[in-house]
Scaffold this active site. Structure first.
Site, PDB file in Angstrom:
ATOM      1  N   PRO A   2       0.773  -1.228   0.000  1.00 16.21           N
ATOM      2  CA  PRO A   2       0.000   0.000   0.000  1.00 16.21           C
ATOM      3  C   PRO A   2       0.807   1.280   0.000  1.00 16.21           C
ATOM      4  O   PRO A   2       1.288   1.729   1.026  1.00 16.21           O
ATOM      5  CB  PRO A   2      -0.787  -0.099   1.308  1.00 16.21           C
ATOM      6  N   GLU A   3       0.927   1.879  -1.140  1.00 19.64           N
ATOM      7  CA  GLU A   3       1.334   3.274  -1.217  1.00 19.64           C
ATOM      8  C   GLU A   3       0.083   4.042  -1.642  1.00 19.64           C
ATOM      9  O   GLU A   3      -1.002   3.468  -1.693  1.00 19.64           O
ATOM     10  CB  GLU A   3       2.483   3.436  -2.218  1.00 19.64           C
ATOM     11  N   HIS A  97      -5.718 -14.131   9.917  1.00 23.21           N
ATOM     12  CA  HIS A  97      -5.270 -12.732   9.974  1.00 23.21           C
ATOM     13  C   HIS A  97      -6.389 -11.715   9.741  1.00 23.21           C
ATOM     14  O   HIS A  97      -6.103 -10.547   9.484  1.00 23.21           O
ATOM     15  CB  HIS A  97      -4.121 -12.457   9.001  1.00 23.21           C
ATOM     16  N   ARG A 125       1.130  -9.145   8.755  1.00 25.78           N
ATOM     17  CA  ARG A 125       2.286  -8.650   9.507  1.00 25.78           C
ATOM     18  C   ARG A 125       1.899  -7.715  10.646  1.00 25.78           C
ATOM     19  O   ARG A 125       2.720  -7.397  11.486  1.00 25.78           O
ATOM     20  CB  ARG A 125       3.270  -7.951   8.541  1.00 25.78           C
TER      21      ARG A 125
END
Length: 293
Positions: A2-3, A97, A125
């Site tokens: 994600p940018e 997750h 993460r």
DNA sequence: ACATAGACCTGTTGGC
DNA sequence: TGCCAACAGGTCTATG
């Protein structure tokens, strides 16, 4: 993943589903992510209608009726997934997750069947986070208050870059990653923008602010390169993430358009010299040492 | 003021 | 095929 272009794509996917819907419940499956969830988070969202979904830099802002806004950051591996929940049909399985799950109800006017849906935040993460803040005080929130300009807005120009970089000895790469100057660029798009502008990531940021036409032209070129790479990524991201329920938006769409990122040892598509990979400011930096000056 | 390294995490990849 | 080290889109903190 994600940018800015990815977060904007997520925003465009979430907004039509979420806006106008009401939160029946927010389920949290752990204590927190990068930051602990605020103790009242689930309570604060329950029963609230969602007014809007917006983006600032790499943050998603989900504005709730009643004066609170959810702040979501995807970190390195976060994604949101929208799933229909049909009566008399089994719930789609919860995935590993999935840390935060919104159960939502569309407004009666918009949905005659009273269909509900589920929006899950998944993040292996756990570098992302989900917080809440007073909407009225959002712009002074510690996470947002120091953010720099939006690179797709009107503020980005050669003149802006010259003013922002003046006197800076830091590498150009590092300055572009600084979210307090331009907000939303990440490692990939900085590499790509610098390649487009034929500028070396290692040169001092301040060199773009030197007096004279040459530096001014380079700064203007860089501003345009940043804009164009983000717009191109956005255009291709939108097409691939349209089916939001089936993809998590992870790597896989704009990567085929990368000119330098991840191409160390391969030929530069412009001049044929080999692409280098050097660590700058702690991040892998891909560039062509021959045509990026 | 700045640069650098380390921290937070799990999953994937590439080399042997 | 298996194992293990290196590495990953981000950003905050500590250290020099």
């Amino acid at each position: 993943m994600p940018e800015l272009p990815e977060v904007e794509t997520v925003k465009r996917g979430l907004a039509p589903a979420l806006e106008g819907a009401s939160v029946r419940a927010l389920h949290l499956h752990r204590e927190g992510l990068r930051f602990p969830f605020p103790p009242n988070l689930a309570l604060l969202a329950a029963g609230r209608r969602i007014i809007s979904v917006a983006r600032r830099a790499k943050y998603l802002l989900i504005e709730l009726e009643g004066g609170q806004t959810l702040i979501s950051h995807l970190g390195m591996s976060g994604s949101w997934r929208v799933e229909e929940v049909r009566p008399n049909a089994p719930l789609p399985p919860k995935l590993k997750h999935d840390h935060a799950v919104l159960l939502l109800e569309r407004s009666a006017a918009a949905e005659q069947n009273g269909q509900n849906f589920r929006v899950s935040y998944n993040d292996p993460r756990r570098f992302g986070f989900l917080l809440a803040a007073e909407t009225a005080a959002l712009s002074s929130h510690p996470l947002l208050v120091n953010l720099g300009i939006e690179p797709l807005g009107n503020a980005l120009s050669g003149a802006f870059l010259q003013a922002a970089f003046k006197g800076k000895k830091a590498p150009l790469k590092t300055a572009l990653l600084n979210q307090n100057i331009i907000a939303g660029l990440g490692n990939i798009y900085v590499c790509e923008a610098l390649w487009r502008a034929r500028l070396s990531p290692v040169r001092a940021a301040g060199s773009l602010a030197a007096s004279g036409q040459k530096a001014a032209a380079a700064a203007a070129d860089l501003a345009q390169s940043i804009r164009s790479v983000l717009e191109d990524a956005l255009a291709s991201g939108g097409s691939h993430l349209r089916n939001y329920t089936q993809t998590d938006g992870s790597l896989g769409y704009f990567q085929h358009s990368f000119q330098v990122y991840g191409r160390a040892g391969e030929a530069c598509r412009r001049c044929g010299e080999l692409i280098e990979n050097k660590t700058i400011g702690g991040r892998s930096s891909f560039y062509c040492g021959a045509c990026q000056k």
